[in-house]
Write a protein that holds these residues in place. Structure first.
Motif, PDB file in Angstrom:
ATOM      1  N   MET A 135    -106.469  59.046  35.250  1.00 42.99           N
ATOM      2  CA  MET A 135    -107.490  58.386  36.066  1.00 42.99           C
ATOM      3  C   MET A 135    -108.803  58.949  35.541  1.00 42.99           C
ATOM      4  SD  MET A 135    -106.213  58.409  40.113  1.00 42.99           S
ATOM      5  CE  MET A 135    -104.776  57.643  40.580  1.00 42.99           C
ATOM      6  N   LYS A 136    -109.034  60.141  35.213  1.00 41.00           N
ATOM      7  CA  LYS A 136    -110.351  60.572  34.675  1.00 41.00           C
ATOM      8  C   LYS A 136    -110.504  59.654  33.314  1.00 41.00           C
ATOM      9  CE  LYS A 136    -111.932  64.462  35.549  1.00 41.00           C
ATOM     10  NZ  LYS A 136    -111.979  66.170  35.413  1.00 41.00           N
ATOM     11  N   LYS A 137    -109.522  59.658  32.457  1.00 38.68           N
ATOM     12  CA  LYS A 137    -109.838  59.233  31.252  1.00 38.68           C
ATOM     13  C   LYS A 137    -109.962  57.318  31.342  1.00 38.68           C
ATOM     14  CE  LYS A 137    -106.650  61.829  28.169  1.00 38.68           C
ATOM     15  NZ  LYS A 137    -105.470  61.705  27.419  1.00 38.68           N
ATOM     16  N   LYS A 138    -109.227  56.598  32.328  1.00 37.92           N
ATOM     17  CA  LYS A 138    -109.497  55.486  32.620  1.00 37.92           C
ATOM     18  C   LYS A 138    -110.826  55.145  33.457  1.00 37.92           C
ATOM     19  CE  LYS A 138    -104.743  54.124  32.958  1.00 37.92           C
ATOM     20  NZ  LYS A 138    -103.564  53.859  33.870  1.00 37.92           N
ATOM     21  N   GLN A 139    -111.350  56.140  34.026  1.00 33.28           N
ATOM     22  CA  GLN A 139    -112.547  55.941  34.759  1.00 33.28           C
ATOM     23  C   GLN A 139    -113.868  56.130  33.634  1.00 33.28           C
ATOM     24  OE1 GLN A 139    -114.029  59.211  36.856  1.00 33.28           O
ATOM     25  NE2 GLN A 139    -115.182  58.100  38.442  1.00 33.28           N
ATOM     26  N   GLN A 140    -113.541  56.405  32.531  1.00 31.50           N
ATOM     27  CA  GLN A 140    -114.727  56.615  31.246  1.00 31.50           C
ATOM     28  C   GLN A 140    -114.760  55.206  30.557  1.00 31.50           C
ATOM     29  OE1 GLN A 140    -113.628  59.908  29.143  1.00 31.50           O
ATOM     30  NE2 GLN A 140    -114.052  61.305  30.706  1.00 31.50           N
ATOM     31  N   ASP A 141    -113.722  54.438  30.767  1.00 31.63           N
ATOM     32  CA  ASP A 141    -113.599  53.302  30.055  1.00 31.63           C
ATOM     33  C   ASP A 141    -113.892  51.839  30.866  1.00 31.63           C
ATOM     34  OD1 ASP A 141    -112.119  50.740  28.928  1.00 31.63           O
ATOM     35  OD2 ASP A 141    -112.606  51.806  27.079  1.00 31.63           O
ATOM     36  N   GLN A 142    -114.714  51.018  30.869  1.00 31.97           N
ATOM     37  CA  GLN A 142    -114.843  50.039  31.908  1.00 31.97           C
ATOM     38  C   GLN A 142    -113.800  49.095  32.084  1.00 31.97           C
ATOM     39  OE1 GLN A 142    -118.683  48.047  31.235  1.00 31.97           O
ATOM     40  NE2 GLN A 142    -119.819  49.664  31.813  1.00 31.97           N
ATOM     41  N   ILE A 143    -113.027  48.712  30.836  1.00 30.98           N
ATOM     42  CA  ILE A 143    -111.930  47.781  31.008  1.00 30.98           C
ATOM     43  C   ILE A 143    -110.772  48.470  31.703  1.00 30.98           C
ATOM     44  CG2 ILE A 143    -110.542  46.754  29.636  1.00 30.98           C
ATOM     45  CD1 ILE A 143    -112.680  46.144  27.623  1.00 30.98           C
ATOM     46  N   GLN A 144    -110.407  49.602  31.216  1.00 31.77           N
ATOM     47  CA  GLN A 144    -109.465  50.532  31.762  1.00 31.77           C
ATOM     48  C   GLN A 144    -109.705  50.861  33.174  1.00 31.77           C
ATOM     49  OE1 GLN A 144    -106.445  51.404  30.416  1.00 31.77           O
ATOM     50  NE2 GLN A 144    -107.026  50.276  28.428  1.00 31.77           N
ATOM     51  N   HIS A 145    -111.022  51.210  33.629  1.00 30.40           N
ATOM     52  CA  HIS A 145    -111.234  51.138  34.904  1.00 30.40           C
ATOM     53  C   HIS A 145    -110.821  50.403  35.589  1.00 30.40           C
ATOM     54  CE1 HIS A 145    -114.432  52.273  38.187  1.00 30.40           C
ATOM     55  NE2 HIS A 145    -113.307  52.900  38.647  1.00 30.40           N
ATOM     56  N   LEU A 146    -111.221  48.784  35.273  1.00 28.99           N
ATOM     57  CA  LEU A 146    -111.110  47.659  35.838  1.00 28.99           C
ATOM     58  C   LEU A 146    -109.434  47.500  36.205  1.00 28.99           C
ATOM     59  CD1 LEU A 146    -111.984  45.120  37.386  1.00 28.99           C
ATOM     60  CD2 LEU A 146    -111.977  44.024  35.109  1.00 28.99           C
ATOM     61  N   ILE A 147    -108.813  47.614  35.051  1.00 29.86           N
ATOM     62  CA  ILE A 147    -107.359  47.678  35.196  1.00 29.86           C
ATOM     63  C   ILE A 147    -106.661  48.518  36.144  1.00 29.86           C
ATOM     64  CG2 ILE A 147    -105.216  47.992  33.764  1.00 29.86           C
ATOM     65  CD1 ILE A 147    -106.834  46.816  31.396  1.00 29.86           C
ATOM     66  N   LEU A 148    -107.285  49.733  36.180  1.00 28.60           N
ATOM     67  CA  LEU A 148    -106.876  50.766  37.265  1.00 28.60           C
ATOM     68  C   LEU A 148    -106.956  50.264  38.456  1.00 28.60           C
ATOM     69  CD1 LEU A 148    -105.892  53.777  38.052  1.00 28.60           C
ATOM     70  CD2 LEU A 148    -108.489  54.371  37.692  1.00 28.60           C
ATOM     71  N   LEU A 149    -108.092  49.569  38.981  1.00 30.54           N
ATOM     72  CA  LEU A 149    -108.448  49.056  40.427  1.00 30.54           C
ATOM     73  C   LEU A 149    -107.583  47.843  40.406  1.00 30.54           C
ATOM     74  CD1 LEU A 149    -112.279  49.949  40.347  1.00 30.54           C
ATOM     75  CD2 LEU A 149    -110.296  51.438  41.449  1.00 30.54           C
ATOM     76  N   THR A 150    -107.079  47.052  39.558  1.00 28.71           N
ATOM     77  CA  THR A 150    -106.491  45.710  39.992  1.00 28.71           C
ATOM     78  C   THR A 150    -104.910  45.807  39.703  1.00 28.71           C
ATOM     79  OG1 THR A 150    -107.207  44.897  37.934  1.00 28.71           O
ATOM     80  CG2 THR A 150    -108.609  44.632  39.554  1.00 28.71           C
TER      81      THR A 150
END
Length: 204
Positions: A156-171
């Protein structure tokens, strides 16, 4: 005509589950049966064997129980923060849950030391032996959840730093399922410990 959700049989519901979800629930059933058999054996070994020796429930067990209850609350907040898309809060709750689990485990070891100081060891009376056995197996099961928590936290900390990965994480429904399964298993471990703790109190 397709079956509605309310008309699905238990086996059909099982077939529609994600493999991870199926494995978790089957594992929980297996673990529950192990604890059930051990609790029954503990009860038949004589719950009153520790009475009359001026023994008391280890203080560390009491404190660790309070911490585990608190960790159940922080785990519940994880699902809420995921729905609200509050990633910082989600990661914070996961981190708090992990640290509370670590503290719980450490206090369990302190509880073993307290038992030993009272003259209750693994080679003594059956009731005393079961105290070590049951708590040890519970720690082993909880360690699995804590290892998974570390994996989730790093990802989660890695994905939070990338906007695209962050969006994928939440959806991504898969991410939502992983968080849900983690909280379900954590609450399952909470429940198992509370049952054990009540049983331990009755044995002193």
């Amino acid at each position: 005509m397709s079956n509605s959700g309310s008309q699905l049989t238990w086996f059909q519901r099982l077939e529609r589950m994600h493999p991870y979800e199926t494995l978790l629930y089957l594992g929980m059933i297996g673990s529950g049966l192990i604890f059930l058999f051990l609790v029954v054996a503990f009860a038949f070994s004589g719950l009153n064997q520790l009475e009359g020796f001026n023994h008391h429930i280890p203080v560390a067990f009491l404190i660790s129980t309070l911490l585990l209850i608190l960790s159940g609350y922080t785990a519940t907040k994880m699902r809420l923060y995921f729905i609200e898309e509050r990633t910082d809060k989600l990661i914070g709750s996961l981190r708090n849950t992990l640290w509370l689990g670590i503290l719980f485990t450490g206090l369990q070891l302190v509880g073993w030391y307290e038992l030993d100081e009272m003259g209750i060891d693994f080679k003594g009376i059956p009731s005393g032996s079961f105290l070590y056995l049951l708590t040890g197996i519970h720690i082993f099961h909880l360690l699995g959840a804590m290892i998974f928590a570390v994996i989730l936290l790093v990802e989660m900390k890695k994905k939070q730093q990338d906007q695209i990965q962050h969006l994928i994480l939440l959806t991504n429904p898969f991410e939502k399922m992983r968080i849900r399964l983690f909280t379900v298993y954590w609450h399952f471990m909470d429940l198992i410990w509370l049952v054990l703790f009540v049983l331990f109190i009755l044995s002193f």
